[in-house]
Design a protein around this motif. Structure first.
Motif, PDB file in Angstrom:
ATOM      1  N   UNK A  88      34.001  50.837  44.716  1.00  0.00           N
ATOM      2  CA  UNK A  88      34.917  51.969  45.130  1.00  0.00           C
ATOM      3  C   UNK A  88      36.232  51.931  44.605  1.00  0.00           C
ATOM      4  N   UNK A  89      36.759  52.893  43.907  1.00  0.00           N
ATOM      5  CA  UNK A  89      38.147  52.302  43.236  1.00  0.00           C
ATOM      6  C   UNK A  89      38.860  53.941  43.167  1.00  0.00           C
ATOM      7  N   UNK A  90      40.247  53.770  43.035  1.00  0.00           N
ATOM      8  CA  UNK A  90      41.132  54.951  43.042  1.00  0.00           C
ATOM      9  C   UNK A  90      41.513  55.047  41.834  1.00  0.00           C
ATOM     10  N   UNK A  91      41.547  56.361  41.536  1.00  0.00           N
ATOM     11  CA  UNK A  91      41.996  56.805  40.124  1.00  0.00           C
ATOM     12  C   UNK A  91      43.157  57.865  40.184  1.00  0.00           C
ATOM     13  N   UNK A  92      43.852  58.153  39.056  1.00  0.00           N
ATOM     14  CA  UNK A  92      44.941  58.980  39.145  1.00  0.00           C
ATOM     15  C   UNK A  92      44.798  59.906  37.869  1.00  0.00           C
ATOM     16  N   UNK A  93      43.684  60.635  37.792  1.00  0.00           N
ATOM     17  CA  UNK A  93      43.514  61.889  36.662  1.00  0.00           C
ATOM     18  C   UNK A  93      44.766  62.488  36.163  1.00  0.00           C
ATOM     19  N   UNK A  94      45.580  62.904  37.374  1.00  0.00           N
ATOM     20  CA  UNK A  94      46.690  63.610  37.456  1.00  0.00           C
ATOM     21  C   UNK A  94      47.709  63.013  37.996  1.00  0.00           C
ATOM     22  N   UNK A  95      48.961  63.287  37.666  1.00  0.00           N
ATOM     23  CA  UNK A  95      50.077  62.507  38.323  1.00  0.00           C
ATOM     24  C   UNK A  95      50.274  63.081  39.650  1.00  0.00           C
ATOM     25  N   UNK A  96      50.354  61.959  40.683  1.00  0.00           N
ATOM     26  CA  UNK A  96      50.370  62.158  41.839  1.00  0.00           C
ATOM     27  C   UNK A  96      49.047  62.706  42.750  1.00  0.00           C
ATOM     28  N   UNK A  97      47.962  62.690  42.221  1.00  0.00           N
ATOM     29  CA  UNK A  97      46.797  63.192  42.617  1.00  0.00           C
ATOM     30  C   UNK A  97      45.819  61.848  42.529  1.00  0.00           C
ATOM     31  N   UNK A  98      45.553  61.225  43.576  1.00  0.00           N
ATOM     32  CA  UNK A  98      44.741  60.143  43.712  1.00  0.00           C
ATOM     33  C   UNK A  98      43.289  60.695  44.007  1.00  0.00           C
ATOM     34  N   UNK A  99      42.272  60.017  43.243  1.00  0.00           N
ATOM     35  CA  UNK A  99      41.132  60.396  43.876  1.00  0.00           C
ATOM     36  C   UNK A  99      39.986  59.091  43.740  1.00  0.00           C
ATOM     37  N   UNK A 100      39.113  59.072  44.929  1.00  0.00           N
ATOM     38  CA  UNK A 100      38.196  57.913  45.075  1.00  0.00           C
ATOM     39  C   UNK A 100      36.949  58.119  44.273  1.00  0.00           C
ATOM     40  N   UNK A 101      36.484  57.084  43.504  1.00  0.00           N
ATOM     41  CA  UNK A 101      35.509  57.107  42.680  1.00  0.00           C
ATOM     42  C   UNK A 101      34.328  55.955  43.147  1.00  0.00           C
ATOM     43  N   UNK A 102      33.201  56.157  43.392  1.00  0.00           N
ATOM     44  CA  UNK A 102      32.257  55.266  43.681  1.00  0.00           C
ATOM     45  C   UNK A 102      31.070  55.177  42.713  1.00  0.00           C
ATOM     46  N   UNK A 103      30.646  53.756  42.413  1.00  0.00           N
ATOM     47  CA  UNK A 103      29.750  53.505  41.507  1.00  0.00           C
ATOM     48  C   UNK A 103      28.606  52.805  42.182  1.00  0.00           C
ATOM     49  N   UNK A 104      27.190  53.106  42.051  1.00  0.00           N
ATOM     50  CA  UNK A 104      26.191  52.107  42.797  1.00  0.00           C
ATOM     51  C   UNK A 104      25.670  51.421  41.612  1.00  0.00           C
ATOM     52  N   UNK A 105      25.957  50.077  41.539  1.00  0.00           N
ATOM     53  CA  UNK A 105      25.624  49.661  40.253  1.00  0.00           C
ATOM     54  C   UNK A 105      24.163  49.294  39.993  1.00  0.00           C
ATOM     55  N   UNK A 106      23.326  49.286  41.036  1.00  0.00           N
ATOM     56  CA  UNK A 106      21.700  49.359  40.929  1.00  0.00           C
ATOM     57  C   UNK A 106      21.358  50.458  39.962  1.00  0.00           C
ATOM     58  N   UNK A 107      22.068  51.825  40.404  1.00  0.00           N
ATOM     59  CA  UNK A 107      21.508  52.947  39.732  1.00  0.00           C
ATOM     60  C   UNK A 107      21.935  52.882  38.256  1.00  0.00           C
ATOM     61  N   UNK A 108      23.159  52.289  38.047  1.00  0.00           N
ATOM     62  CA  UNK A 108      23.657  52.327  36.602  1.00  0.00           C
ATOM     63  C   UNK A 108      22.813  51.459  35.826  1.00  0.00           C
ATOM     64  N   UNK A 109      22.257  50.425  36.254  1.00  0.00           N
ATOM     65  CA  UNK A 109      21.282  49.391  35.760  1.00  0.00           C
ATOM     66  C   UNK A 109      20.076  49.914  35.182  1.00  0.00           C
ATOM     67  N   UNK A 110      19.636  50.911  36.310  1.00  0.00           N
ATOM     68  CA  UNK A 110      18.290  51.511  36.264  1.00  0.00           C
ATOM     69  C   UNK A 110      18.356  52.609  35.094  1.00  0.00           C
ATOM     70  N   UNK A 111      19.580  53.146  34.970  1.00  0.00           N
ATOM     71  CA  UNK A 111      19.802  54.111  33.940  1.00  0.00           C
ATOM     72  C   UNK A 111      19.807  53.492  32.583  1.00  0.00           C
ATOM     73  N   UNK A 112      20.625  52.530  32.520  1.00  0.00           N
ATOM     74  CA  UNK A 112      21.251  52.012  31.422  1.00  0.00           C
ATOM     75  C   UNK A 112      20.517  50.830  30.867  1.00  0.00           C
ATOM     76  N   UNK A 113      19.682  49.986  31.704  1.00  0.00           N
ATOM     77  CA  UNK A 113      18.932  49.075  31.436  1.00  0.00           C
ATOM     78  C   UNK A 113      19.765  47.869  32.000  1.00  0.00           C
ATOM     79  N   UNK A 114      18.852  46.595  32.321  1.00  0.00           N
ATOM     80  CA  UNK A 114      19.279  45.563  33.136  1.00  0.00           C
ATOM     81  C   UNK A 114      20.412  44.808  32.341  1.00  0.00           C
ATOM     82  N   UNK A 115      21.283  44.196  32.749  1.00  0.00           N
ATOM     83  CA  UNK A 115      22.348  43.593  32.169  1.00  0.00           C
ATOM     84  C   UNK A 115      23.372  44.292  31.595  1.00  0.00           C
ATOM     85  N   UNK A 116      23.544  45.509  31.916  1.00  0.00           N
ATOM     86  CA  UNK A 116      24.556  46.603  31.564  1.00  0.00           C
ATOM     87  C   UNK A 116      25.755  46.383  32.323  1.00  0.00           C
ATOM     88  N   UNK A 117      25.478  46.032  33.636  1.00  0.00           N
ATOM     89  CA  UNK A 117      26.708  45.865  34.327  1.00  0.00           C
ATOM     90  C   UNK A 117      27.679  44.736  34.041  1.00  0.00           C
TER      91      UNK A 117
END
Length: 200
Positions: A170-199
């Motif tokens: 989980x991370x916090x990003x600020x794409x627009x000045x003054x507007x924070x947004x929570x971003x989440x990434x499930x690493x297992x899903x990333x590895x299953x889509x992009x291949x093992x060792x990607x993370x």
């Protein structure tokens, strides 16, 4: 005389009741204290044994132990606890004489020892590995992964090796000045889509 005698008997009865209650309370306190000492010594020995194991695993060698410091006291519940550690290639010494990273890793070893003896459903760790170098952060993160089956960890960190071992980021990003947004990434899903060792 009758009035004073009646008052005296009443106060004597009250005093006797208080004395009796005091004696009963002292017996209960002594029983509880005795039980507390027994439980403390038992848990202390369990944590000490687990600490010796976790220290060895986290440091890849060396030895360590917890000692009850009875200096100036006889009661274990009033005594201090001394942490004695010997990382690989060093002499056995008190924790205060170790480097910052070694102290941090020793404290982490104690935390994991306590979790071994008394597992918890979840645990929040905030920058616990900040003082460690990358090699030790990797060891810490791998060891943390072992406990994930019994305890859910929420780790606040900026260290890449710890993030690599996470299931979800989980991370916090600020794409627009003054507007924070929570971003989440499930690493297992990333590895299953992009291949093992990607993370990594």
């Amino acid at each position: 005389y009758e009035r004073v005698s009646e008052r005296y008997n009443f106060l004597t009865s009250q005093r006797d009741d208080i004395d009796k209650s005091k004696k009963e309370l002292l017996v209960i306190i002594n029983d509880i204290t005795s039980e507390m000492v027994t439980v403390f010594i038992d848990k202390f020995n369990q944590i000490n044994k687990a600490f010796q194991e976790t220290f060895l695993e986290l440091f890849g060698g060396g030895k360590a132990e917890l000692q009850i410091d009875y200096e100036g006291v006889e009661d274990p519940l009033a005594a201090g606890v001394e942490i004695v550690a010997c990382p690989p290639g060093k002499k056995l010494t008190k924790i205060s004489l170790l480097s910052g990273g070694e102290r941090a890793l020793t404290a982490i070893a104690i935390l994991f020892a306590i979790l071994k003896v008394r597992p918890m459903p979840f645990c929040i760790l905030d920058e616990i590995e900040a003082a460690l170098d990358d090699a030790n952060v990797d060891r810490f993160a791998s060891y943390l992964k072992k406990f994930a089956a019994e305890t859910q960890f929420i780790v606040i960190t900026h260290r890449k090796p710890t993030m690599n071992q996470a299931d979800v980021l989980f991370g916090v990003t600020m794409q627009e000045k003054g507007v924070s947004k929570i971003v989440s990434v499930k690493l297992a899903e990333v590895e299953s889509k992009l291949g093992a060792g990607t993370v990594e």
